[in-house]
Design an enzyme around this catalytic site. Sequence first.
Site, PDB file in Angstrom:
ATOM      1  N   LYS A 154     -52.111  73.675  -4.371  1.00  0.00           N
ATOM      2  CA  LYS A 154     -51.773  74.464  -5.523  1.00  0.00           C
ATOM      3  C   LYS A 154     -51.756  73.782  -6.562  1.00  0.00           C
ATOM      4  O   LYS A 154     -50.914  72.807  -6.926  1.00  0.00           O
ATOM      5  CB  LYS A 154     -50.508  75.342  -5.642  1.00  0.00           C
ATOM      6  N   GLU A 205     -42.678  63.368  -6.673  1.00  0.00           N
ATOM      7  CA  GLU A 205     -42.630  62.832  -7.946  1.00  0.00           C
ATOM      8  C   GLU A 205     -42.504  63.564  -9.230  1.00  0.00           C
ATOM      9  O   GLU A 205     -43.157  64.410  -9.532  1.00  0.00           O
ATOM     10  CB  GLU A 205     -44.485  62.234  -8.316  1.00  0.00           C
ATOM     11  N   CYS A 214     -46.127  61.487 -17.212  1.00  0.00           N
ATOM     12  CA  CYS A 214     -44.784  60.983 -16.730  1.00  0.00           C
ATOM     13  C   CYS A 214     -44.324  59.565 -17.081  1.00  0.00           C
ATOM     14  O   CYS A 214     -43.437  59.347 -16.792  1.00  0.00           O
ATOM     15  CB  CYS A 214     -44.660  61.425 -15.294  1.00  0.00           C
ATOM     16  N   GLU A 222     -35.775  64.810 -20.857  1.00  0.00           N
ATOM     17  CA  GLU A 222     -37.202  64.695 -20.909  1.00  0.00           C
ATOM     18  C   GLU A 222     -37.803  65.549 -21.839  1.00  0.00           C
ATOM     19  O   GLU A 222     -37.431  66.809 -21.807  1.00  0.00           O
ATOM     20  CB  GLU A 222     -37.574  65.037 -19.556  1.00  0.00           C
TER      21      GLU A 222
HETATM   22  P1  NDP Z   1     -43.291  72.087 -12.821  1.00  0.00           P
HETATM   23  O1  NDP Z   1     -42.076  71.432 -12.154  1.00  0.00           O
HETATM   24  O2  NDP Z   1     -43.142  73.176 -13.707  1.00  0.00           O
HETATM   25  O3  NDP Z   1     -44.469  72.445 -11.772  1.00  0.00           O
HETATM   26  C1  NDP Z   1     -45.257  71.567 -10.937  1.00  0.00           C
HETATM   27  C2  NDP Z   1     -45.838  72.334 -10.142  1.00  0.00           C
HETATM   28  O4  NDP Z   1     -45.120  73.035  -9.253  1.00  0.00           O
HETATM   29  C3  NDP Z   1     -46.875  73.574 -10.670  1.00  0.00           C
HETATM   30  O5  NDP Z   1     -48.025  73.664  -9.831  1.00  0.00           O
HETATM   31  C4  NDP Z   1     -45.870  74.773 -10.427  1.00  0.00           C
HETATM   32  O6  NDP Z   1     -46.634  75.845 -10.632  1.00  0.00           O
HETATM   33  C5  NDP Z   1     -45.231  74.318  -9.109  1.00  0.00           C
HETATM   34  N1  NDP Z   1     -44.050  75.281  -9.063  1.00  0.00           N
HETATM   35  C6  NDP Z   1     -43.237  75.916 -10.037  1.00  0.00           C
HETATM   36  N2  NDP Z   1     -42.189  76.413  -9.358  1.00  0.00           N
HETATM   37  C7  NDP Z   1     -42.112  76.016  -7.883  1.00  0.00           C
HETATM   38  C8  NDP Z   1     -41.400  76.527  -6.896  1.00  0.00           C
HETATM   39  N3  NDP Z   1     -40.296  77.248  -6.889  1.00  0.00           N
HETATM   40  N4  NDP Z   1     -41.759  75.940  -5.808  1.00  0.00           N
HETATM   41  C9  NDP Z   1     -42.890  75.250  -5.652  1.00  0.00           C
HETATM   42  N5  NDP Z   1     -43.868  75.181  -6.633  1.00  0.00           N
HETATM   43  C10 NDP Z   1     -43.620  75.458  -7.926  1.00  0.00           C
HETATM   44  O7  NDP Z   1     -43.874  70.897 -13.627  1.00  0.00           O
HETATM   45  P2  NDP Z   1     -45.148  70.911 -14.803  1.00  0.00           P
HETATM   46  O8  NDP Z   1     -46.368  71.415 -14.227  1.00  0.00           O
HETATM   47  O9  NDP Z   1     -44.065  71.533 -15.979  1.00  0.00           O
HETATM   48  O10 NDP Z   1     -45.100  69.380 -15.190  1.00  0.00           O
HETATM   49  C11 NDP Z   1     -44.543  68.430 -15.920  1.00  0.00           C
HETATM   50  C12 NDP Z   1     -43.489  67.697 -15.006  1.00  0.00           C
HETATM   51  O11 NDP Z   1     -44.128  66.999 -13.963  1.00  0.00           O
HETATM   52  C13 NDP Z   1     -42.678  66.878 -16.077  1.00  0.00           C
HETATM   53  O12 NDP Z   1     -41.364  67.003 -15.610  1.00  0.00           O
HETATM   54  C14 NDP Z   1     -43.491  65.457 -15.475  1.00  0.00           C
HETATM   55  O13 NDP Z   1     -42.470  64.302 -15.961  1.00  0.00           O
HETATM   56  C15 NDP Z   1     -43.565  65.897 -14.288  1.00  0.00           C
HETATM   57  N6  NDP Z   1     -44.641  64.675 -13.772  1.00  0.00           N
HETATM   58  C16 NDP Z   1     -44.033  63.808 -13.033  1.00  0.00           C
HETATM   59  C17 NDP Z   1     -45.096  62.684 -12.283  1.00  0.00           C
HETATM   60  C18 NDP Z   1     -44.798  61.588 -11.573  1.00  0.00           C
HETATM   61  O14 NDP Z   1     -45.522  61.127 -11.054  1.00  0.00           O
HETATM   62  N7  NDP Z   1     -43.627  61.614 -11.261  1.00  0.00           N
HETATM   63  C19 NDP Z   1     -46.678  62.805 -12.992  1.00  0.00           C
HETATM   64  C20 NDP Z   1     -46.691  63.904 -13.823  1.00  0.00           C
HETATM   65  C21 NDP Z   1     -45.864  64.816 -14.253  1.00  0.00           C
HETATM   66  P3  NDP Z   1     -46.732  76.675 -12.219  1.00  0.00           P
HETATM   67  O15 NDP Z   1     -47.602  75.579 -12.937  1.00  0.00           O
HETATM   68  O16 NDP Z   1     -47.946  77.828 -11.702  1.00  0.00           O
HETATM   69  O17 NDP Z   1     -45.583  77.098 -12.341  1.00  0.00           O
END
Ligand code: NDP
Length: 480
Positions: free
Chosen positions: A173, A248, A282, A384
Amino acid sequence: MEQVLNYINGEMVPAVGGAWLNDHAPATGQVHAVIADSDERDVQRAVEAAQAALPGWQALGTEGRSALMMRVADLMQRDLEALARAESVDNGKPIALARRMDIPRAIANFRFFAGAVLHWDSEAHLMDDVALNYTDRQPVGVAGCISPWNLPLYLFTWKIAPALAAGCTVVAKPSEVTPFTAAMLGRLCIEAGLPPGVLNIVNGLGPKVGAAITAHPGIPAVSFTGGTRTGAEIARVAAPMFKKLSLELGGKNPVVIFADCDFDEMLRTTVRSAFTNQGQICLCGSRILVERSLYARFRDAFVERVNALRVGDPADPATDLGAVVSEAHMNKVLGHIALAREEGGTVLCGGHRVELDGHLRNGWYIAPTVIEGLGPACRTNQEEIFGPVVTLQPFDTEAEALSMANGTTYGLASVLWTNDLKRAHRMARGLHSGIVWVNCWLVRDLRTPFGGMKQSGVGREGGHEALRFFTEAKNVCIRL
Ligand code: NDP
């Protein structure tokens, strides 16, 4: 209006329920596509397709899988420009960045893991003349891959490529905010002749589609990149089911600058590590800690450079910062800037929304923002922000720098600037983060372990770590 379809069982299909979500272009604030608004029924179809495809995918053998993955990579290479344009429109990132970083890295992810798996050998442990043990690493089965919006195709492929190479089939997804290039990848997989069901892409909302992937009993491993709160929710659901989990998560990365560093190189790179992709990586360094004797010189030079950055149309190759990913995210970042002011911070530059002209007037732009005058414990230096906002703090001693650098709940990446080799080793050892860059930033060797400590995550991606995650190790002991 273009439709972003699901890719299930080798076909591009709408959601079972027939619903759609709007996909906005951050540069203009306008809807530029609609996305399949899927739910657990679509995930169920994808899991069934992935389960059915497993035996055939594994029967292809390592070389067969590798060759098909290379073919997908070649097609991505052919379509690099179209993918880069789509990524820039969907995410708001500068086209130059998508061309230079996002899409080449997505291609590299496929090529790297298609190659790595050919060179992956298993271990054998000989017990004198008693027994021979060998490790048989078998694919876990159907892998669930959930990725965020900041580096859409780059992080999507970073998960699915090792899963496919290891012999898993995948239900993935992308973020609903940036689904476009994943759907393009689905079409390229069809063209490449990837067998139906090997990769399935289900679009839609996290709490519906992501949650259904996490909870599905047919998915024994979930690889997730996203926010710490979502990661905790995924762990809560998956842990009692004893799923393998790779998480991550977020970061609040320190950049520690000692006065003995190469100033010009440090300055150039620190501007990049602060504001690349509008600070929405990130790995961006958001807390800049500077040795007091260098502080004033650094602050003035840094602010001058940041003021010269061009915020503008992502489609213009000269743009340094494009739009942030959504209106909600823009408001969140602006809220953090307001909080920093309330906490007593001084905004040295930026600190506001940028309103551009013409068709860009409703776009979601924020001026690169530098704040000083806040202590390490305040919310601005603890939470963050994930946008074009950094803080500056002076320090006096190495011990103080280390304590400030380590003084958050996160531990993803740290950046260290010094020409003192012994200090570099000492500090690298003491920093509580999964990644330490010394005198550089975002230099990535895909063989290295990638991941965070503390609330930045659990597990490591990259190289053999990723191949191990998507396989189960079985020890076979043979009496000699
Ligand atoms: P989110 O946690 O909001 O979303 C990440 C993914 O999870 C999306 O596809 C989202 O879908 C999905 N998601 C949301 N709720 C659920 C759930 N209950 N169960 C399963 N999946 C779910 O993060 P963001 O997209 O806002 O990304 C930003 C964040 O990602 C920041 O905190 C950043 O630091 C972190 N990040 C970490 C990295 C690393 O390598 N450590 C690298 C890049 C980013 P939807 O978008 O449709 O809500």
